[in-house]
Design a protein around this motif. Sequence first.
Motif, PDB file in Angstrom:
ATOM      1  N   ILE A 177       8.624  -9.671  -5.501  1.00  0.00           N
ATOM      2  CA  ILE A 177       9.238  -8.380  -5.198  1.00  0.00           C
ATOM      3  C   ILE A 177       8.102  -7.444  -4.763  1.00  0.00           C
ATOM      4  N   ALA A 178       8.349  -6.645  -3.713  1.00  0.00           N
ATOM      5  CA  ALA A 178       7.330  -5.748  -3.158  1.00  0.00           C
ATOM      6  C   ALA A 178       6.053  -6.505  -2.811  1.00  0.00           C
ATOM      7  N   ALA A 179       6.233  -7.617  -2.089  1.00  0.00           N
ATOM      8  CA  ALA A 179       5.070  -8.407  -1.662  1.00  0.00           C
ATOM      9  C   ALA A 179       4.204  -7.585  -0.719  1.00  0.00           C
ATOM     10  N   ARG A 180       2.900  -7.816  -0.806  1.00  0.00           N
ATOM     11  CA  ARG A 180       1.972  -6.979  -0.061  1.00  0.00           C
ATOM     12  C   ARG A 180       0.744  -7.810   0.305  1.00  0.00           C
ATOM     13  N   ILE A 181       0.299  -7.678   1.552  1.00  0.00           N
ATOM     14  CA  ILE A 181      -0.950  -8.326   1.967  1.00  0.00           C
ATOM     15  C   ILE A 181      -1.796  -7.278   2.672  1.00  0.00           C
ATOM     16  N   SER A 182      -3.056  -7.176   2.275  1.00  0.00           N
ATOM     17  CA  SER A 182      -3.906  -6.174   2.915  1.00  0.00           C
ATOM     18  C   SER A 182      -5.158  -6.811   3.491  1.00  0.00           C
ATOM     19  N   PHE A 183      -5.679  -6.146   4.518  1.00  0.00           N
ATOM     20  CA  PHE A 183      -6.968  -6.546   5.090  1.00  0.00           C
ATOM     21  C   PHE A 183      -7.820  -5.298   5.251  1.00  0.00           C
ATOM     22  N   ARG A 184      -9.057  -5.365   4.809  1.00  0.00           N
ATOM     23  CA  ARG A 184      -9.921  -4.192   4.943  1.00  0.00           C
ATOM     24  C   ARG A 184     -11.385  -4.611   4.830  1.00  0.00           C
ATOM     25  N   VAL A 185     -12.245  -3.696   5.166  1.00  0.00           N
ATOM     26  CA  VAL A 185     -13.672  -3.900   4.912  1.00  0.00           C
ATOM     27  C   VAL A 185     -13.989  -3.109   3.648  1.00  0.00           C
ATOM     28  N   LEU A 186     -14.691  -3.721   2.716  1.00  0.00           N
ATOM     29  CA  LEU A 186     -14.938  -3.074   1.421  1.00  0.00           C
ATOM     30  C   LEU A 186     -15.917  -1.912   1.593  1.00  0.00           C
ATOM     31  N   GLU A 187     -15.581  -0.784   0.977  1.00  0.00           N
ATOM     32  CA  GLU A 187     -16.496   0.366   1.063  1.00  0.00           C
ATOM     33  C   GLU A 187     -17.714   0.159   0.185  1.00  0.00           C
ATOM     34  N   THR A 188     -17.469  -0.341  -1.010  1.00  0.00           N
ATOM     35  CA  THR A 188     -18.602  -0.604  -1.911  1.00  0.00           C
ATOM     36  C   THR A 188     -18.488  -2.025  -2.461  1.00  0.00           C
ATOM     37  N   PRO A 189     -19.043  -2.981  -1.709  1.00  0.00           N
ATOM     38  CA  PRO A 189     -18.995  -4.368  -2.191  1.00  0.00           C
ATOM     39  C   PRO A 189     -19.746  -4.504  -3.519  1.00  0.00           C
ATOM     40  N   GLY A 190     -19.322  -5.420  -4.332  1.00  0.00           N
ATOM     41  CA  GLY A 190     -19.931  -5.612  -5.651  1.00  0.00           C
ATOM     42  C   GLY A 190     -21.359  -6.128  -5.554  1.00  0.00           C
TER      43      GLY A 190
END
Lengths: 157, 339
Positions: free
Chosen positions: B210-223
Amino acid sequence: MSPPESAPSIQDKLILLVEDNPDDETLTLRALSKNGIRHRIEVVRDGVEALDFLFARGAHATRVGWGMPTVTLLDLKLPRVNGLEVLRQIRADARTRNLPVVVLTSSREDEDLIQSYGLGANSYIRKPVDFVQFMDAVRQVGNYWLILNEEPPGHVP
Amino acid sequence: MSASLIVPLALSASLVVAGLSWWNVVLHRRLRAGRDREEARCSAGPSPEEEQWRRAALEAAGQADQLRLQLRETQRELASLSYSISHDMRAPLRGIDGFSQALAEDYGDCLDATAHDYLRRVRAGATQLNLLIEDLLSLSRIVRAPYRPEEVDLSALVAAAAGELSAAEPMRQLHWDVQSGVAALGDRALLDVALRHLLVNAWKFTAGRIAARISFRVLETPGPEWPPGVPVYEVRDNGVGFDMQYAGKLFGAFQKMHVPEDFPGGRGIGLATVQRIVARHGGSVRADATPQEGAAFTFSLTSAPAGGEPPGAEVALPAGRMPVPGPGMTVPRHPTNAR
């Protein structure tokens, strides 16, 4: 003068199957027959024999009067002379230059495709592993090359 | 022979590529350090320090050459193995499938239901093995494919793949959250393959949510697990996730996290492919997941910090200022181009 009894009339369409694997040979013949393709089929098992047949020499020197195959189904990986070399020699000789040659092989490697077309293959069919698909491929090849396609003017070696 | 041989080969090719990338960075840094010194020094003869640097650069170049040779050899081996698999392994399979079918067709009347079931299983096995062979070949093609770096709009690739997935299953309700304008230097075709594998996985494992979501982004502060300054991209979903206890196996060929009954169709080749593509770019990929909450795959495409020249960039030094390390030295091109 009527042709010798052993030699069929040149009006008969002939399929030349160049195939070294006996299983593939059996399956191809089965697929042709199951699809109602009842033309004469000559099976040769390596590149040397294929060229001997086409140019009526060696073991096939007495073939004179048989006419050229309507279509040649050519495997690529063959003992002695491989399929690409067979194709090269077919295209290099005036008697066979226009012969329809369908490469029928297991491989889908880019280099095989590029070289086959580069050497003048008329078609490149990858033999499906699934027999149902294989049957369908053989049916389509048969219909196209034996029924739909107009042959180049025949040569009798 | 296939899986046990081709996977290590593909892996060693990736490792050699990664090694070459690393040497390129080392060499590049040494060259740059030398150039800076060259600019600073006056026109006196070479100092002992310069002599030492010159020797180090020569040594690095020699080792890079050796790695390149090794890579070419591995690639040649992989190519001939793939060629043989492509030609020779399919024919027996066609026999197994074809004669099983012939048996069922011609002698079906003599066989009972159990015998027919066995024949069906024989054919299913042949089909499955054929798919595995296809996967191995496509994996080896990834390793052997030419690497042509250019500026690639990753957001556009993601959006295109997302559109196709949604169009293929229009009944599914899923929210795509794609950051626009994310670009990277890389091979467009290879990156497209990698992103598609990640997105298809995310799509598959969010089915039924329910409310499935897929995102793509460039990380602002990678670990801290990422080298500082390196851009890190992320594909995240809120699907079924998986237990991180087994994450180590995730990027191996034919490793699966879910039983086929739950998620049919997967053969465990996607993430192995992603890993090799990312490695060819000089980057790495990580997985992070929580069961029943989702998964995130993060990847980099270079080991050099943003703003600096990535290992894939050609090292171009003005002739007059080049700290000539000696005759015979060649400036390395991108390792994966050296084919």
